[in-house]
Design a protein around this motif. Structure first.
Motif, PDB file in Angstrom:
ATOM      1  N   TYR A 298       0.836  -1.205   0.000  1.00  0.00           N
ATOM      2  CA  TYR A 298       0.000   0.000   0.000  1.00  0.00           C
ATOM      3  C   TYR A 298       0.870   1.255   0.000  1.00  0.00           C
ATOM      4  O   TYR A 298       1.798   1.397   0.791  1.00  0.00           O
ATOM      5  CB  TYR A 298      -0.920   0.007   1.222  1.00  0.00           C
ATOM      6  CG  TYR A 298      -1.763   1.255   1.312  1.00  0.00           C
ATOM      7  CD1 TYR A 298      -2.845   1.448   0.469  1.00  0.00           C
ATOM      8  CD2 TYR A 298      -1.442   2.253   2.229  1.00  0.00           C
ATOM      9  CE1 TYR A 298      -3.609   2.591   0.542  1.00  0.00           C
ATOM     10  CE2 TYR A 298      -2.208   3.408   2.315  1.00  0.00           C
ATOM     11  CZ  TYR A 298      -3.292   3.564   1.467  1.00  0.00           C
ATOM     12  OH  TYR A 298      -4.046   4.705   1.531  1.00  0.00           O
ATOM     13  N   ASP A 299       0.533   2.169  -0.909  1.00  0.00           N
ATOM     14  CA  ASP A 299       1.226   3.453  -1.005  1.00  0.00           C
ATOM     15  C   ASP A 299       0.168   4.523  -1.269  1.00  0.00           C
ATOM     16  O   ASP A 299      -0.517   4.474  -2.302  1.00  0.00           O
ATOM     17  CB  ASP A 299       2.257   3.411  -2.137  1.00  0.00           C
ATOM     18  CG  ASP A 299       3.109   4.682  -2.181  1.00  0.00           C
ATOM     19  OD1 ASP A 299       2.920   5.567  -1.316  1.00  0.00           O
ATOM     20  OD2 ASP A 299       3.955   4.777  -3.079  1.00  0.00           O
ATOM     21  N   PRO A 300      -0.009   5.485  -0.370  1.00  0.00           N
ATOM     22  CA  PRO A 300      -1.055   6.504  -0.573  1.00  0.00           C
ATOM     23  C   PRO A 300      -0.859   7.326  -1.848  1.00  0.00           C
ATOM     24  O   PRO A 300      -1.845   7.777  -2.442  1.00  0.00           O
ATOM     25  CB  PRO A 300      -0.941   7.387   0.675  1.00  0.00           C
ATOM     26  CG  PRO A 300      -0.227   6.558   1.683  1.00  0.00           C
ATOM     27  CD  PRO A 300       0.673   5.654   0.912  1.00  0.00           C
TER      28      PRO A 300
ATOM     29  N   ILE B  24      -9.702   1.174  -2.087  1.00  0.00           N
ATOM     30  CA  ILE B  24      -8.425   0.634  -1.630  1.00  0.00           C
ATOM     31  C   ILE B  24      -8.009   1.405  -0.382  1.00  0.00           C
ATOM     32  O   ILE B  24      -8.157   2.631  -0.319  1.00  0.00           O
ATOM     33  CB  ILE B  24      -7.335   0.767  -2.721  1.00  0.00           C
ATOM     34  CG1 ILE B  24      -7.670  -0.139  -3.906  1.00  0.00           C
ATOM     35  CG2 ILE B  24      -5.965   0.390  -2.171  1.00  0.00           C
ATOM     36  CD1 ILE B  24      -6.690  -0.025  -5.049  1.00  0.00           C
TER      37      ILE B  24
ATOM     38  N   THR C  28       0.209   6.365  -4.802  1.00  0.00           N
ATOM     39  CA  THR C  28      -0.130   5.633  -6.037  1.00  0.00           C
ATOM     40  C   THR C  28      -1.478   4.928  -5.978  1.00  0.00           C
ATOM     41  O   THR C  28      -1.875   4.274  -6.945  1.00  0.00           O
ATOM     42  CB  THR C  28       0.959   4.590  -6.337  1.00  0.00           C
ATOM     43  OG1 THR C  28       1.025   3.651  -5.246  1.00  0.00           O
ATOM     44  CG2 THR C  28       2.321   5.252  -6.513  1.00  0.00           C
ATOM     45  N   SER C  29      -2.202   5.043  -4.851  1.00  0.00           N
ATOM     46  CA  SER C  29      -3.465   4.308  -4.708  1.00  0.00           C
ATOM     47  C   SER C  29      -4.552   4.844  -5.644  1.00  0.00           C
ATOM     48  O   SER C  29      -5.392   4.075  -6.109  1.00  0.00           O
ATOM     49  CB  SER C  29      -3.936   4.365  -3.258  1.00  0.00           C
ATOM     50  OG  SER C  29      -4.146   5.710  -2.869  1.00  0.00           O
TER      51      SER C  29
ATOM     52  N   MET D 246      -2.672  -3.983   2.670  1.00  0.00           N
ATOM     53  CA  MET D 246      -3.781  -3.242   2.089  1.00  0.00           C
ATOM     54  C   MET D 246      -5.009  -4.127   1.928  1.00  0.00           C
ATOM     55  O   MET D 246      -4.933  -5.348   2.024  1.00  0.00           O
ATOM     56  CB  MET D 246      -3.395  -2.679   0.712  1.00  0.00           C
ATOM     57  CG  MET D 246      -3.109  -3.756  -0.313  1.00  0.00           C
ATOM     58  SD  MET D 246      -2.643  -3.113  -1.925  1.00  0.00           S
ATOM     59  CE  MET D 246      -4.153  -2.341  -2.423  1.00  0.00           C
TER      60      MET D 246
ATOM     61  N   CYS E 145      -8.839  -4.269  -0.569  1.00  0.00           N
ATOM     62  CA  CYS E 145      -9.488  -3.773  -1.772  1.00  0.00           C
ATOM     63  C   CYS E 145     -10.901  -4.359  -1.838  1.00  0.00           C
ATOM     64  O   CYS E 145     -11.074  -5.569  -1.688  1.00  0.00           O
ATOM     65  CB  CYS E 145      -8.693  -4.162  -3.020  1.00  0.00           C
ATOM     66  SG  CYS E 145      -9.463  -3.631  -4.575  1.00  0.00           S
TER      67      CYS E 145
ATOM     68  N   SER F  59      -5.379   1.246   3.530  1.00  0.00           N
ATOM     69  CA  SER F  59      -4.305   0.624   4.308  1.00  0.00           C
ATOM     70  C   SER F  59      -4.886  -0.322   5.341  1.00  0.00           C
ATOM     71  O   SER F  59      -5.917  -0.040   5.967  1.00  0.00           O
ATOM     72  CB  SER F  59      -3.482   1.709   5.014  1.00  0.00           C
ATOM     73  OG  SER F  59      -2.502   1.134   5.840  1.00  0.00           O
TER      74      SER F  59
ATOM     75  N   THR G  60      -6.436   2.468  -8.330  1.00  0.00           N
ATOM     76  CA  THR G  60      -7.891   2.286  -8.308  1.00  0.00           C
ATOM     77  C   THR G  60      -8.494   2.454  -9.697  1.00  0.00           C
ATOM     78  O   THR G  60      -9.343   1.653 -10.126  1.00  0.00           O
ATOM     79  CB  THR G  60      -8.514   3.291  -7.328  1.00  0.00           C
ATOM     80  OG1 THR G  60      -7.951   3.098  -6.025  1.00  0.00           O
ATOM     81  CG2 THR G  60     -10.012   3.098  -7.254  1.00  0.00           C
TER      82      THR G  60
END
Length: 203
Positions: free
Chosen positions: A122-124, A158, A126-127, A191, A193, A160, A131
């Motif tokens: 999980y990376d904020p 998506i 690139t989320s 993460m 989803c 964390s 998506t």
């Protein structure tokens, strides 16, 4: 009257009890000058008190069993099952020849999410792009099994995976006879989803 009560009492007791108590035997009266032999009638069979009680218990048990059978028959009436031959569709609803296969679509989405997000961290930053890409890819996959005249709407969330819980819900107004929805979720160590796909029939 006293003699009748005594004879009734003696007939109800066992023969052994009569001899032990020394009760006299009552014989038929004969005239003194007659030469006829004495009347030899068989003594009345004695009825034991335990036998009477056993017969009463057996009768009560049979009555209870018959009552239980009557109650069981009353609970299950002999009615024929009602079978619905054709589902009645309202006049204002669409009636497509082929419905959206939501179970097949759910299986395809679950396999795609497992292969795509198994090793993703999980990376904020690139989320948002992830998506959008997931939505486009999922619509292409589901379109393969979607009947004609259906429009697809994909909603993906998506986030964390920390200690807190997340609840994702949705609500919409549609035709329950033609439209449908499928949803599935995936999570890895970092993460989660949640994907929801709506299939709306267009006339």
């Amino acid at each position: 009257m006293l003699l009748m009560d005594l004879s009734l009492l003696l007939s109800l007791q066992p023969a052994a009890a009569q001899t032990s108590r020394g009760a006299p035997n009552v014989k038929a009266a004969t005239s003194e000058g007659s030469a006829k032999p004495a009347d030899t009638k068989k003594p009345a069979q004695s009825i034991s008190l335990s036998g009477l009680l056993a017969a009463q218990r057996m009768t009560l048990r049979l009555k209870n069993q018959a009552a239980l059978r009557r109650k069981a028959r009353a609970r299950t009436p002999n009615r024929k099952p009602i079978t619905i031959i054709n589902e009645q569709v309202p006049a204002g609803s669409a009636n497509p020849a082929q419905r959206f296969p939501y179970s097949t679509a759910k299986k395809l989405i679950q396999e795609f999410l497992t292969a795509k997000l198994r090793n993703v961290t999980y990376d904020p930053s690139t989320s948002a792009d992830l998506t959008k890409n997931l939505c486009e890819d999922i619509k292409k996959i589901v379109r393969r099994v979607t009947p004609p005249r259906y429009k697809l709407i994909c909603n993906t969330a998506i986030g964390s995976k920390n200690q807190e819980d997340v609840l994702v819900t949705s609500q919409c107004l549609w035709d329950s006879y033609s439209d449908n929805v499928t949803s599935c979720s995936f999570q890895n160590p970092t993460m989660f989803c949640v994907v929801t796909v709506y299939a709306v029939y267009f006339e």
